[in-house]
Design an enzyme around this catalytic site. Structure first.
Site, short mmCIF file in Angstrom:
data_model
loop_
_atom_site.label_atom_id
_atom_site.label_comp_id
_atom_site.label_asym_id
_atom_site.label_seq_id
_atom_site.Cartn_x
_atom_site.Cartn_y
_atom_site.Cartn_z
N SER A 1 1.32 -1.19 -0.01
CA SER A 1 -0.23 0.15 0.14
C SER A 1 1.01 0.91 0.05
CB SER A 1 -0.60 0.12 1.09
OG SER A 1 -1.68 1.25 1.42
N TYR B 1 -2.21 -0.29 10.34
CA TYR B 1 -2.38 -0.98 8.67
C TYR B 1 -1.32 -0.27 8.44
CZ TYR B 1 -4.29 -1.49 4.24
OH TYR B 1 -4.11 -1.38 2.79
#
Length: 250
Positions: A141, A154
């Site tokens: 990501s 995350y």
């Protein structure tokens, strides 16, 4: 040079592929010629997803369970044929201020987003090493490079995916494996529904991203096919950002 991107005759396992990015990547790999195997825990959702891809197979197991992952992949290898391409896509999100972040949610993020990459990656690599070839594409990501409020755990897991990818390449390139990662920007998926449905966040993101918009899941397909193909034969340990330029600017 279309032959460089031809995946005909190869089998590709995509984790977390009953919806969203995983399903889009599976469809793209299939369109490039690969025989795809969809993974998830919900058998009904997997069956529905597989029905949208001609010839798709399903392999339901929990990617966060080391023994289950190894048993499922060993079974698939022995009964259906070699897994030539692995796309480690399974992932979850949980948003909360770090000072209030629930420890059980933190553990779930660790197991699903990073431990699964180890579990499934190792299980597939054991077979790939014996054949002297294989492609592993991990989905990271932009949050591997940048933090944002309320998603610190995350961010940590996706940073770990990037470094585990580099470690995979370091250990396994000598055996003929190519191990790389895709780092998506902000993609319009069910995982991000709370964000793209929020007018305030949507306005901030479109102004923050040079491309001026969200990406669609299908816009990750080209990067995945490239990294899974012969066109990337000497690409190893690389992180390919597909983010509309968001990591390129302040």
């Amino acid at each position: 040079m279309p032959g460089l991107f031809d995946l005909s005759g190869r089998r590709a396992l995509v984790t977390g592929s009953s919806q969203g990015i995983g399903l889009a990547l599976a469809k793209g790999l299939a369109e490039a010629g690969a025989q795809v195997i969809l993974n998830g825990r919900n058998r009904d959702k997997l069956a529905e997803a597989a029905a949208t891809i001609p010839g798709a197979e399903t392999l339901p197991f929990d990617v966060a369970d080391h023994e289950a992952a190894r048993a499922a992949i060993d079974f698939a290898e022995s009964t259906q044929g070699p897994i030539d391409i692995l796309v480690n896509n399974a992932g979850i999100q949980h948003r909360a201020p770090l000072e209030d972040f629930p420890p059980d949610a933190f553990e779930r993020l660790l197991q699903t987003n990073i431990a699964s990459v180890f579990h499934v990656g190792q299980a597939c690599a054991r077979h790939m090493i014996g054949r002297g070839r294989g492609r592993i594409v991990n989905v990271a990501s932009v949050n591997a490079a940048m933090a944002r409020y309320s998603i610190a755990p995350y961010t940590a897991t996706k940073g770990a995916v990037v470094n585990l990818t580099k470690g995979m390449a370091t250990d396994w390139a000598r055996h003929g494996l190519n191990c790389n990662a895709i780092a998506p920007g902000y993609i319009r998926t069910p995982l991000n529904a709370a964000l793209w449905s929020d007018p305030t966040f949507n306005d901030w993101l479109t102004r923050r991203t040079p491309a001026g918009r969200w990406a669609e899941p299908e816009e990750l397909v080209g990067a995945c096919v490239f990294l899974a193909s012969d066109a990337a034969s000497f690409v190893n340990g690389h992180v390919l950002y597909v983010d509309g330029g968001i990591t390129a600017c302040l």
